[in-house]
Design a protein around this motif. Structure first.
Motif, PDB file in Angstrom:
ATOM      1  N   LYS A  63     -49.523  -2.011 -39.106  1.00  0.00           N
ATOM      2  CA  LYS A  63     -48.881  -3.052 -39.928  1.00  0.00           C
ATOM      3  C   LYS A  63     -49.819  -3.674 -40.971  1.00  0.00           C
ATOM      4  CE  LYS A  63     -49.323  -7.060 -36.752  1.00  0.00           C
ATOM      5  NZ  LYS A  63     -50.765  -7.043 -36.837  1.00  0.00           N
ATOM      6  N   TRP A  97     -45.215   0.358 -37.129  1.00  0.00           N
ATOM      7  CA  TRP A  97     -45.245   0.624 -38.574  1.00  0.00           C
ATOM      8  C   TRP A  97     -45.783   2.024 -38.893  1.00  0.00           C
ATOM      9  CZ3 TRP A  97     -43.868  -2.527 -42.795  1.00  0.00           C
ATOM     10  CH2 TRP A  97     -43.335  -3.764 -42.431  1.00  0.00           C
ATOM     11  N   ASP A 133     -51.028  -7.721 -51.608  1.00  0.00           N
ATOM     12  CA  ASP A 133     -51.198  -9.176 -51.743  1.00  0.00           C
ATOM     13  C   ASP A 133     -52.149  -9.538 -52.881  1.00  0.00           C
ATOM     14  OD1 ASP A 133     -49.634  -9.251 -49.452  1.00  0.00           O
ATOM     15  OD2 ASP A 133     -51.357  -9.473 -48.106  1.00  0.00           O
ATOM     16  N   ARG A 171     -43.350  -2.263 -50.542  1.00  0.00           N
ATOM     17  CA  ARG A 171     -43.975  -2.535 -49.240  1.00  0.00           C
ATOM     18  C   ARG A 171     -43.236  -1.876 -48.078  1.00  0.00           C
ATOM     19  NH1 ARG A 171     -47.239  -7.570 -48.705  1.00  0.00           N
ATOM     20  NH2 ARG A 171     -47.365  -8.617 -50.707  1.00  0.00           N
ATOM     21  N   CYS A 172     -42.029  -1.348 -48.330  1.00  0.00           N
ATOM     22  CA  CYS A 172     -41.218  -0.812 -47.233  1.00  0.00           C
ATOM     23  C   CYS A 172     -41.837   0.444 -46.622  1.00  0.00           C
ATOM     24  CB  CYS A 172     -39.822  -0.457 -47.733  1.00  0.00           C
ATOM     25  SG  CYS A 172     -38.860  -1.884 -48.182  1.00  0.00           S
ATOM     26  N   PRO A 178     -44.719  -9.647 -54.468  1.00  0.00           N
ATOM     27  CA  PRO A 178     -43.965 -10.551 -53.588  1.00  0.00           C
ATOM     28  C   PRO A 178     -43.729  -9.905 -52.223  1.00  0.00           C
ATOM     29  CG  PRO A 178     -42.568  -9.726 -55.378  1.00  0.00           C
ATOM     30  CD  PRO A 178     -43.960  -9.254 -55.657  1.00  0.00           C
ATOM     31  N   ILE A 179     -43.502 -10.731 -51.228  1.00  0.00           N
ATOM     32  CA  ILE A 179     -43.420 -10.261 -49.855  1.00  0.00           C
ATOM     33  C   ILE A 179     -42.234  -9.310 -49.662  1.00  0.00           C
ATOM     34  CG2 ILE A 179     -42.039 -12.050 -48.687  1.00  0.00           C
ATOM     35  CD1 ILE A 179     -45.574 -11.047 -47.659  1.00  0.00           C
ATOM     36  N   ASP A 180     -41.179  -9.451 -50.493  1.00  0.00           N
ATOM     37  CA  ASP A 180     -39.998  -8.587 -50.344  1.00  0.00           C
ATOM     38  C   ASP A 180     -39.981  -7.460 -51.376  1.00  0.00           C
ATOM     39  OD1 ASP A 180     -39.624 -10.112 -52.572  1.00  0.00           O
ATOM     40  OD2 ASP A 180     -37.588 -10.770 -52.083  1.00  0.00           O
ATOM     41  N   HIS A 181     -41.110  -7.117 -51.967  1.00  0.00           N
ATOM     42  CA  HIS A 181     -41.156  -6.029 -52.946  1.00  0.00           C
ATOM     43  C   HIS A 181     -40.842  -4.696 -52.251  1.00  0.00           C
ATOM     44  CE1 HIS A 181     -42.713  -3.158 -55.897  1.00  0.00           C
ATOM     45  NE2 HIS A 181     -42.615  -4.123 -56.791  1.00  0.00           N
ATOM     46  N   PRO A 182     -39.938  -3.885 -52.826  1.00  0.00           N
ATOM     47  CA  PRO A 182     -39.542  -2.643 -52.148  1.00  0.00           C
ATOM     48  C   PRO A 182     -40.706  -1.681 -51.891  1.00  0.00           C
ATOM     49  CG  PRO A 182     -38.573  -2.800 -54.371  1.00  0.00           C
ATOM     50  CD  PRO A 182     -39.191  -4.122 -54.067  1.00  0.00           C
TER      51      PRO A 182
END
Ligand code: FA5
Ligand code: MG
Length: 382
Positions: free
Chosen positions: A104, A27, A83, A94-95, A88-92
């Protein structure tokens, strides 16, 4: 040679930031032009415009109702940054294309909201202001920089003190709308735009008209009840805002380009020695040098060497790495539809401090091409 024949496993690779070692992994994506910014702390340099702007806003949110935090470490956990705020876990956001990861579990904070939950939990005051450097892989233009400064403000009330959440919303809008006007004589066009943040509802952004376009200054809203609840203060209700200090300083001081805040040039810094708001007198604008680049990317199926999909922010990062502050902005062109993905960018190279020679711009452009070819398998269209 004995040293090397030991049976102990090699220690995992680490990176050193702010004097501490952190394990790195797949990461990790922090380039040196970012890690070297950690020590600058522009918002704490007494006669820097960002620090003057910070103090000006602080004076509108007085102590002891508001407690100021100006030296919180930029290294935070993924939990703190995302968090704890209900991303949400798929929020952009976080990329890896958007956020600088140390590993990570650990990031350079992307916003001062990363400290909201902890500060609410500490319960030492009803209100707080947090000013700090924040980090994002982002566009290159006159109002965006990958390291910038935010001030988070928040205020909590007991439910019976403040009535309904509608009351809180009115207070925040009143309080904040007058903030960028402070110190500016000419009338400023401002507008509120409805926005979305995972941790406030309702939410708004405040924009001002600047250099022919709307410029976003801040996001704000009524704090969602899950935050005070998780922080052990379920009977409280409150609002919060996060303002870009550079953006406010650009208006207050008339600074036309965000790169100037990082300048060590006395022609810039020397103008603010008085420690007060004053109009910036621009030094002459040096000529721009436009360079275009067009390239094909390998189809993801045929990508060699485990290449990852290309993101617009990767282009920004490559240019930042190669050209530093000599890149003023990058535009992406529209390109003809074909089987393969073709991308075109126009990079505007311009120094804030001197006239850039064409051969200098050419060699920067060559270096950008090299990275595209070697690291992303691009085929440059000549
Ligand atoms: C946030 O970062 C939220 N945390 C703000 C917030 C706080 C909302 C509390 C609700 C409650 P946003 O991503 O819109 O929101 O950024 C806030 C401000 O930071 C922007 O309005 C802008 O002024 C500034 N900003 C954002 N990206 C950059 C950049 N690359 N360069 C300079 N300033 C930036
Ligand atoms: Mg925004």
């Amino acid at each position: 040679w004995r040293k090397y024949s030991t049976k102990e496993p090699p220690s995992p690779p680490t990176t050193q930031l702010e004097g501490k070692h952190y394990p790195i992994d797949e990461w990790t994506n922090i380039p040196s032009h970012i890690s070297s910014a950690l020590s600058r702390k522009l918002h704490l340099q007494p006669s820097h415009p960002l620090s003057i702007t910070r103090r000006l806003i602080e004076s509108r949110f007085p102590s002891p109702t508001y407690q100021y935090h100006n030296d919180l470490s930029p290294i935070v956990s993924v939990h703190q940054n995302f968090d704890s705020l209900g991303f949400p876990i798929d929020h952009p956001g976080r990329c890896r294309t958007d956020t600088y990861y140390i590993n990570k579990d650990t990031v350079l904070r992307t916003h001062t909201s990363a400290h909201q939950a902890d500060t609410f939990r500490s319960g030492t005051s009803d209100g707080f202001l947090i000013s700090a450097d924040v980090y994002r892989r982002d566009a290159i233009d006159r109002s965006h920089y990958p390291v910038f400064h935010q001030m988070e403000g928040a205020r909590m009330w007991s439910r019976n003190e403040c009535g309904a959440s509608g009351g809180v919303a009115a207070v925040i809008r009143e309080e904040i709308e007058s903030m960028p006007k402070h110190g500016i004589n000419e009338p400023l066009r401002v507008r509120w735009v409805e926005a979305y943040f995972p941790f406030t509802s309702p939410s708004w952004e405040l924009e001002v008209y600047w250099q022919g376009d709307w410029l976003e200054l801040l996001g704000c809203g009524v704090v969602k009840q899950s935050l005070p609840k998780n922080a052990g203060i379920p009977d409280k209700i409150g609002w919060a805002f996060g303002v870009g200090l550079e953006r406010v300083a650009m208006l207050l001081f008339g600074v036309p380009d965000i790169r100037l805040f990082w300048s060590l040039d006395e022609r810039f810094l020397g103008q603010f020695k008085g420690g007060e708001v004053s109009r910036f007198v621009p030094f002459s604008k040096f000529p721009p040098c436009y360079k275009d680049i067009a390239f094909w990317l390998p189809n993801s199926s045929s990508a060699a060497g485990g290449q990852v999909p290309f993101h617009e922010n990767d282009m920004m990062e490559i240019v930042r790495n190669v050209a530093g502050d000599l890149a003023e902005d990058i535009d992406e062109f529209t390109h003809p539809k074909t089987g393969r993905k073709s991308l075109c960018f126009r990079i505007n190279y311009r120094s804030l401090e001197r006239t850039l020679r064409n051969d200098e711009a050419n060699s920067l452009q060559q270096a950008v091409k090299r990275v595209l070819v070697e690291e992303f398998g691009a085929e440059v269209r000549e």
